[in-house]
Design an enzyme around this catalytic site. Structure first.
Site, PDB file in Angstrom:
ATOM      1  N   ASP A  64       0.796  -1.222   0.000  1.00 21.19           N
ATOM      2  CA  ASP A  64       0.000   0.000   0.000  1.00 21.19           C
ATOM      3  C   ASP A  64       0.828   1.270   0.000  1.00 21.19           C
ATOM      4  O   ASP A  64       0.310   2.358  -0.235  1.00 21.19           O
ATOM      5  CB  ASP A  64      -0.854   0.036   1.287  1.00 21.19           C
ATOM      6  CG  ASP A  64      -2.132  -0.738   1.138  1.00 21.19           C
ATOM      7  OD1 ASP A  64      -2.539  -1.001   0.004  1.00 21.19           O
ATOM      8  OD2 ASP A  64      -2.721  -1.082   2.181  1.00 21.19           O
ATOM      9  N   CYS A  65       2.081   1.122   0.335  1.00 21.41           N
ATOM     10  CA  CYS A  65       2.913   2.309   0.510  1.00 21.41           C
ATOM     11  C   CYS A  65       3.796   2.585  -0.700  1.00 21.41           C
ATOM     12  O   CYS A  65       4.581   3.532  -0.701  1.00 21.41           O
ATOM     13  CB  CYS A  65       3.763   2.151   1.758  1.00 21.41           C
ATOM     14  SG  CYS A  65       2.724   2.030   3.200  1.00 21.41           S
TER      15      CYS A  65
END
Ligand code: BGC
Ligand code: NOJ
Length: 811
Positions: free
Chosen positions: A483-484
């Site tokens: 997600d990052c």
């Protein structure tokens, strides 16, 4: 250092001091009603949805840590104490907390009085039972006062913390005998209320927090307890609570039991009232009636124990290594149930208001759970798929109460759709239930857009095909599993969330992780198509998978490992050319699981690079070197300090991908070494460093660049649980459900001599004995099914009810 011990016979972890390195918690409840409970009885309860239907209050990130819970105060002459140590924190003569399967028993003793509280949520019931046993172990008569305390949450946990201008004026309660009712907003749009009951006459009560505690006191020293007298307060606004007072006399040696009950009730809108302003208590009385004696409570507790016993009997291992056995047979499966139930919504690190059920998360959680209760897995798959868009994309999450997708934590993560293929095929392989593929499932929760579930899988497959970038690799979208890794985000505003903010238009960043994932689950999709006679669909899909393999080989190999991505500008990410973040774990995992370039030795080489650059004493880090500066075109990954979370932390979820990769190339010793490094039972001795519970996986262990390498965070709700369970059972121990049988394909350390697995599969029972006299990592020389030699390594399905003995000789 240890803070307790495993009691495997009772399937418990026994904590022997209240001062664990962090609150060590447990979960109560399995379907609708849930509670979180720490080893000092902190935590809270909710019905289905930790955000929208929170029943009791808890204070996250409080000082001291872990404030709010179900608290008991015992006033015995001049001494006041709590059985779970908190909140009073009087030093106890004895303390013990047993976290078990769906229950927690906390026992304290002070000045010859023992108080044991058993907390559990009975099966199929909307309540938490708290059975208190008081035993006078002294030789004097004890005359004590017992006060209970719960603080009500005004249902919506987020609003409860924020909207004080309204909330401090709306609290409403009702008191009837020994039952204290919470009915805020019941007179308007809510048709539900909660109550706290005790099965004994009471000598007093309080429902107003300020009256009970005192405006300037803390939970540890409520005014009412100090005074030894309830005020019989009725809350009007402010903060409603529920507290009973019982005056109890115990002769030497005498024991008394009380059942406290926290319940939740829903009424029909037209049957809400008993009389004007008085709630209809019929259902509450029925619930109370079910658990109003120790006998009934004990029977419900026994039912809970057999429920878990039955679930665990589906797959058990006897390896001779007690740590491995307790993880596989008890704790890892238990954690898989919890992640299945709660996704990433409510833990001591997830506040229960941020996230509901994640699309990718819940699909992945299913692989560790599907053998336990396949019917629930089926329902979950349908719920998740119902939130998918027609183009195959997906809401990133949905709220469990409404089952509707929402984009509160972002969308456009291009890995999301593929996990639906994983969950669905895992379900069919476990059950043989192909009918799920014909089930009509809405798109975007819109029934008019319902199509057979198979069409959802097809949409998932083509979502990747229809979103390729300049190198014919999958576009990453907002991010992939990581997600990052926000390669299209370019955020310069600290008030923006990387997860939700608008991305640059026409972003062309591509992901090698999705590429590998696509090859793995694209092949699964094609296999399934063949299996169900959809040859045309299989033939239509095959060239896309073949093309992806070529794209990865052509544009995804960096020389010694697989690249991670191409960024917005088309520059390599995860390449030797980069100064930081030269190598990432995810693409090594997925491309080796996909077997990309196996013939040319790429898989071996990639995994050797992982060993050299990413492996550490405490597990495999996500990337290396860690980012030390914010990289605008990479996003959130570079915001974390080096060694934490997605920036070179040991992100446990992705370690098993490497382990499976290792088993694919037959390196059983290496696979096992990696497995043990992050497996909690093997970390019990370093609990003071590891910090989180030694019985469950944590999302992250600080990596080698961190300030304190080896320190874990974010325990319980992590995809690590299901992936590690799946990996140990299916790829190391090697018992893998297939459409037409059980595949036996162990990959173990050479020095393992023998182990046995008992597996119930499609109604038949299989006792599988694996012998490794030859001392190999992988490979089977002989397979006997009920004495008959089999060719290959798949045990065909046996008759339901049959008992089968399989003897496997490795070599
Ligand atoms: C975390 C991720 C998480 C994401 C979405 C990020 O801050 O680092 O692990 O998946 O938020 O909630
Ligand atoms: C936690 C999230 O729940 C999950 O969806 C994500 O894949 C990982 N973090 C990695 O970023």
């Amino acid at each position: 250092m240890k803070f307790g011990f495993f009691d495997d016979d009772n399937k418990e972890y026994v904590i022997t001091t209240p001062k664990t390195p962090y609150p060590w918690i447990n979960y109560l409840g399995n379907e609708d009603f849930f509670s979180l409970i720490s080893n000092t009885s902190g935590g809270y309860s909710f019905y289905k949805d930790a955000k929208f239907r929170r029943l009791t209050r808890y204070r996250y990130n409080s000082v001291p840590i872990d404030n709010g819970g179900r608290y008991f105060y015992i006033k015995d002459e001049d001494t006041t104490w709590s059985p779970g140590w908190k909140p009073v924190k009087t030093i106890l003569d004895k303390y013990e907390c047993r976290h078990g399967m769906g229950y927690t028993k906390i026992k304290g003793e002070k000045n010859g009085l023992e108080a044991e509280v058993l907390f559990f949520v009975p099966l199929k019931s909307w309540c938490e039972v708290q059975k208190m046993t008081l035993t006078n172990n002294s030789d004097k008569i004890k005359k004590i006062k017992l006060f209970s305390l719960m603080e009500w949450c005004l249902w919506n946990a987020e609003d409860d913390q924020n909207n004080l201008q309204r909330n401090l004026s709306i609290g409403e309660v009702e008191v009837h005998d020994s039952t204290l009712y919470h009915k805020t907003e019941y007179k308007e749009r809510r048709n539900h209320y909660a109550f706290y009951h005790v099965n004994s006459p009471i000598q007093g009560f309080d429902t107003d927090r300020e009256s009970f505690i005192g405006l300037y006191n803390e939970f540890s020293e409520p005014q009412v307890v100090t005074d030894g007298k309830s005020k019989n307060s009725i809350a009007h606004g402010w903060s409603p609570i529920a507290s009973h007072c019982l005056e109890i006399e115990l002769k030497p040696g005498e024991a008394k039991e009380y059942v406290f009950l926290l319940g939740y009730i829903e009424n029909d809108a037209d049957d809400k009232w008993e009389s004007k302003g008085v709630i209809n208590k019929t259902k509450a009385n029925q619930l109370i009636e079910k658990f109003n004696s120790t006998e009934k409570v004990n029977a419900a507790f026994d039912e809970l124990a057999s429920y878990w016993q039955d679930l665990f009997s589906i797959c058990t291992v006897n390896s001779g290594d007690e740590k491995l056995d307790r993880m596989v047979n008890i704790w890892n499966q238990y954690q898989c149930m919890v992640t299945f139930n709660l996704s990433r919504s409510a833990s001591f690190f997830e506040v229960g208001i941020g996230r509901g059920m994640g699309f990718r998360d819940s699909n992945q959680d299913l692989i560790g759970f599907v053998h336990q209760i396949p019917e629930r897995a089926r329902e979950r798959i349908i719920d998740i798929a119902s939130t998918q868009f027609e183009d195959g994309g997906a809401y990133h999450q949905y709220q469990p109460l409404t089952k509707r997708g929402n984009d509160a934590i972002g969308g456009n993560f291009n890995d999301d759709p593929l996990w639906l293929i994983l969950s669905t095929t895992a379900y069919i392989k476990e059950t043989g239930d192909y009918s799920i593929l014909d089930e009509l499932v809405p798109f975007d929760n819109d029934k008019s857009k319902a199509k057979p579930h198979f069409e959802h899988l097809k949409a998932s497959f083509f979502h990747v095909v229809n979103n390729l970038g300049p190198h014919q690799l999958p576009l990453i979208g907002r991010a992939d599993w990581n997600d990052c890794l926000n390669l299209n985000c370019f955020s310069t505003d600290p008030n923006e969330s990387f997860q939700t903010t608008e991305n640059k238009a026409n972003g062309t960043a591509e992901s090698l992780m999705i590429a590998g994932l696509f090859v793995v689950y694209g092949k699964e999709y094609i296999n399934l198509c063949h299996k169900i006679g959809k040859t045309k669909e299989a033939e239509e899909a095959q060239p896309h998978v073949d093309a992806m393999v070529i794209a990865i080989k052509t544009h995804g190999w960096d020389g010694e490992w697989f690249l991670r991505a191409y960024d917005y500008y088309g520059k390599k990410v995860g390449s030797n050319e980069n100064d930081e973040g030269k190598i990432f774990i995810e693409s090594q995992g997925w491309c080796t699981m996909a077997g990309i370039g196996e013939e040319e030795g790429l898989c071996h080489q990639a995994l050797d690079s992982v060993k050299e650059k990413l492996d550490t004493k405490y597990g495999i880090v996500l990337n290396n070197p860690a980012f030390t500066e914010y990289v605008l075109e990479y996003g959130e990954i570079s915001t974390y300090p080096a060694g934490y979370k997605e920036n070179a932390g040991i992100f446990c979820h992705n370690n098993p991908w490497i382990i499976i990769g290792e088993t694919k190339i037959g390196r059983g010793d290496q696979a096992w070494e990696y497995f043990k490094k992050i497996c909690p039972a093997y970390l019990e001795d370093i609990s003071e460093l590891h910090k989180t519970e030694p019985y469950v996986y944590s999302q992250m262990i600080a990596g080698k660049d961190a300030f304190i390498p080896g320190e874990a965070k974010n325990s319980w709700l992590t995809g690590t649980a299901s992936w590690n369970y799946y990996t140990i059972v299916q790829y190391i121990l090697g018992i893998r459900p297939q459409y037409d049988g059980l595949k036996i394909d162990p990959c173990i350390p050479k020095n393992w001599k023998t182990y046995t697995i008992n597996r119930k599969f499609r109604g038949a029972h299989y006792k599988i004995i694996v012998n490794n006299e030859a001392g190999v990592n992988k490979g089977i020389s002989k397979l006997l099914l009920n004495g008959q030699e089999l060719k290959g390594n798949i045990i065909p399905l046996q008759k339901a009810g049959s008992l089968n003995k399989i003897v496997v000789s490795m070599g």
